[in-house]
Design a protein around this motif. Structure first.
Motif, PDB file in Angstrom:
ATOM      1  N   SER A 219      20.303  68.295  17.894  1.00  0.00           N
ATOM      2  CA  SER A 219      19.581  67.199  17.781  1.00  0.00           C
ATOM      3  C   SER A 219      18.506  66.693  19.320  1.00  0.00           C
ATOM      4  O   SER A 219      19.213  66.781  20.219  1.00  0.00           O
ATOM      5  CB  SER A 219      20.137  66.153  17.120  1.00  0.00           C
ATOM      6  OG  SER A 219      20.589  65.939  15.978  1.00  0.00           O
ATOM      7  N   SER A 221      16.124  63.892  21.153  1.00  0.00           N
ATOM      8  CA  SER A 221      15.572  62.488  21.118  1.00  0.00           C
ATOM      9  C   SER A 221      13.992  62.674  21.181  1.00  0.00           C
ATOM     10  O   SER A 221      13.299  63.711  21.372  1.00  0.00           O
ATOM     11  CB  SER A 221      15.996  61.759  22.492  1.00  0.00           C
ATOM     12  OG  SER A 221      15.500  62.263  23.482  1.00  0.00           O
ATOM     13  N   GLU A 222      13.184  61.662  20.715  1.00  0.00           N
ATOM     14  CA  GLU A 222      11.904  61.615  20.669  1.00  0.00           C
ATOM     15  C   GLU A 222      11.237  61.884  21.945  1.00  0.00           C
ATOM     16  O   GLU A 222      10.241  62.543  22.031  1.00  0.00           O
ATOM     17  CB  GLU A 222      11.488  60.013  20.051  1.00  0.00           C
ATOM     18  CG  GLU A 222      12.022  59.869  18.846  1.00  0.00           C
ATOM     19  CD  GLU A 222      11.609  58.444  18.208  1.00  0.00           C
ATOM     20  OE1 GLU A 222      10.361  58.204  17.961  1.00  0.00           O
ATOM     21  OE2 GLU A 222      12.530  57.610  18.188  1.00  0.00           O
ATOM     22  N   ASP A 271      14.983  61.516  12.258  1.00  0.00           N
ATOM     23  CA  ASP A 271      15.842  60.725  11.568  1.00  0.00           C
ATOM     24  C   ASP A 271      16.116  58.976  11.937  1.00  0.00           C
ATOM     25  O   ASP A 271      16.268  58.748  13.344  1.00  0.00           O
ATOM     26  CB  ASP A 271      17.309  61.148  11.853  1.00  0.00           C
ATOM     27  CG  ASP A 271      18.544  60.762  11.186  1.00  0.00           C
ATOM     28  OD1 ASP A 271      18.540  59.451  10.745  1.00  0.00           O
ATOM     29  OD2 ASP A 271      19.515  61.404  10.835  1.00  0.00           O
ATOM     30  N   THR A 273      17.927  56.787  11.561  1.00  0.00           N
ATOM     31  CA  THR A 273      19.270  56.144  11.913  1.00  0.00           C
ATOM     32  C   THR A 273      19.771  56.542  13.431  1.00  0.00           C
ATOM     33  O   THR A 273      20.663  55.862  13.952  1.00  0.00           O
ATOM     34  CB  THR A 273      20.690  56.569  10.886  1.00  0.00           C
ATOM     35  OG1 THR A 273      20.541  58.121  10.953  1.00  0.00           O
ATOM     36  CG2 THR A 273      20.009  56.319   9.518  1.00  0.00           C
ATOM     37  N   THR A 274      19.202  57.797  13.967  1.00  0.00           N
ATOM     38  CA  THR A 274      19.592  58.422  15.253  1.00  0.00           C
ATOM     39  C   THR A 274      18.357  58.294  16.100  1.00  0.00           C
ATOM     40  O   THR A 274      18.743  58.309  17.366  1.00  0.00           O
ATOM     41  CB  THR A 274      20.457  59.611  15.173  1.00  0.00           C
ATOM     42  OG1 THR A 274      19.402  60.630  14.510  1.00  0.00           O
ATOM     43  CG2 THR A 274      21.642  59.663  14.291  1.00  0.00           C
ATOM     44  N   GLY A 275      17.203  58.246  15.828  1.00  0.00           N
ATOM     45  CA  GLY A 275      16.105  58.439  16.669  1.00  0.00           C
ATOM     46  C   GLY A 275      16.124  59.958  17.236  1.00  0.00           C
ATOM     47  O   GLY A 275      15.320  60.140  18.045  1.00  0.00           O
ATOM     48  N   THR A 276      16.415  60.891  16.280  1.00  0.00           N
ATOM     49  CA  THR A 276      16.455  62.373  16.824  1.00  0.00           C
ATOM     50  C   THR A 276      15.809  63.259  15.882  1.00  0.00           C
ATOM     51  O   THR A 276      15.520  62.543  14.656  1.00  0.00           O
ATOM     52  CB  THR A 276      17.949  62.647  17.149  1.00  0.00           C
ATOM     53  OG1 THR A 276      18.470  62.591  16.078  1.00  0.00           O
ATOM     54  CG2 THR A 276      18.431  61.895  18.098  1.00  0.00           C
ATOM     55  N   SER A 278      15.964  67.102  14.384  1.00  0.00           N
ATOM     56  CA  SER A 278      16.900  68.399  14.016  1.00  0.00           C
ATOM     57  C   SER A 278      16.015  69.604  14.582  1.00  0.00           C
ATOM     58  O   SER A 278      14.928  69.639  14.108  1.00  0.00           O
ATOM     59  CB  SER A 278      17.134  68.380  12.852  1.00  0.00           C
ATOM     60  OG  SER A 278      18.143  67.190  12.466  1.00  0.00           O
TER      61      SER A 278
END
Length: 386
Positions: A219, A221-222, A271, A273-276, A278
């Motif tokens: 994953s 991050s943005e 996502d 919930t995680t800000g990532t 995949s």
């Protein structure tokens, strides 16, 4: 007598005073000779330098099989045969398990007999229909009588189709008694022993996993994703192995995996919930060293080298405000807080806080503090860089 005692005391006092003066004079000269001014402490420094480095980003990833399947019995019966030992590497089509066939073979035989009977009855009904059609044309039977004969013929034909379907289902059930490998891979531990009853409602017989190639899921991050788009030109809509930057892996034991991989998939959303986002990479895994479920470090390398400031890892210290380095300027120590990029072997990329050519202390840090004067000694370069 009192006069004699006074004279003695006066003489002793004079001698003591002279002795004190003499000793004081000797002491002053001795201290000056024994306590010279200490020279500034010596420290080893290294110069901050600009180098061409290929920067990379690191992520935690997990190996996943491209194909894996739970081998489930699709018909019920006794487990008659386990064709290969647990852990065997098999090829597509290899027989793995057999379930007792007797009842399913009998069902096929019965279905074949039912089909033959239905066909015979259909042939008889077809002959009746043909006869009544001729009689209808000659006016010897009524329209209603002919329609009844035609309906019986059609019913018989439908019975043939039903019997044919039953036969196909019986043959299909019989085929399910042999469980073969749908793809090449390694079979895991078998759940049941020969002789136990298995079926659709029981646990899977075993798991089959394709060993090569393999996926690595990780994953991003943005902000890392946006940097990757800018640096590598990644596009989730048209990502392909040909367009992908190279991936490399660091295994749990610290070893760098010998193969390079490619990104084959980028998810189409973040996502919440995680800000990532995949990502999925793929490796050939020709040596089958990468096993499904293993956690690895995924390294996404930049497509080309860029010039960056580099500082030795030994020069970097940290406190509550963050990383810093002790810089020697005009033989005096200065503390500078810095911003670090990635670690490259024994060096760090410095993105802010230092200038090219500045001297940072790499040895003797425990002897100095900001503001003190030091004697800098330039560290010798490693043999491979000289």
């Amino acid at each position: 007598m009192p006069f004699l005692r006074l004279a003695t005391i006066s003489r002793s006092f004079v001698l003591a005073s002279l002795t004190s003066v003499f000793l004081a004079g000797c002491s002053d000269g001795s201290d000056e000779a024994a306590a010279p001014v200490a020279p500034p402490p010596s420290v080893t420094v290294a110069k901050v330098s600009s180098q061409d480095v290929r920067q990379s980003a690191r992520f935690v990833g997990q190996i996943a099989a491209v194909d894996q399947v739970d081998l489930v019995a699709r018909v019920s019966g006794f487990l008659e045969k386990k064709a290969v030992p647990d852990g065997t590497v098999v090829q597509v089509g290899d027989l793995l398990f057999s379930i007792e066939k007797a009842q399913y073979q009998a069902a096929v035989t019965r279905a074949e007999a039912d089909l033959a009977s239905a066909k015979a009855d259909a042939a008889l009904k077809a002959a009746d229909e043909k006869r009544d059609k001729d009689l209808l044309d000659k006016g010897h039977v009524s329209e209603a009588a002919y329609e009844a004969t035609l309906a019986k013929k059609q019913q018989a034909e439908a019975a043939v189709e039903a019997a044919q379907s039953d036969l196909e289902q019986a043959k299909l059930n019989l085929s399910y008694t042999d469980i073969s490998a749908p793809f090449p891979g390694q079979i895991g531990k078998t759940t049941y022993s020969v002789g136990e009853v298995v079926g659709p409602s029981t646990e899977p017989l075993a798991k089959l996993i394709r060993l090569a190639p393999v996926y690595v899921n990780f994953s991003v991050s943005e902000d890392q994703y946006l940097n990757a788009v800018k640096t590598h030109g990644l596009n989730p809509a048209n990502i392909s192995p040909e367009r992908s930057p190279a991936l490399s892996l660091v295994l749990p034991n610290g070893e760098t995996y010998g193969e390079t991989g490619k990104i084959v998939y980028i998810d189409n959303h973040v996502d919440p919930t995680t800000g990532t986002i995949s990502f999925r990479g793929q490796f050939d895994n020709k040596d089958t060293k990468l096993l499904s479920g293993t956690y690895v470090t995924v390294i996404l390398e930049a497509p080309k080298a860029e010039t960056a400031l580099v500082v030795p890892q030994a020069a970097v210290q940290r406190d509550q405000q963050g990383p810093f380095a002790l810089v020697v300027t005009d033989k005096k120590v200065e503390q500078k807080y810095i911003e670090l990029g990635q670690q490259i072997e024994t060096n760090y990329v410095v993105t802010n806080g230092l200038k090219d050519g500045e001297e940072v202390i790499v040895e003797g840090l425990q002897k100095v503090r900001p503001g003190v004067e030091v004697t800098p000694v330039l560290a010798s370069k490693p043999a491979e860089q000289s």
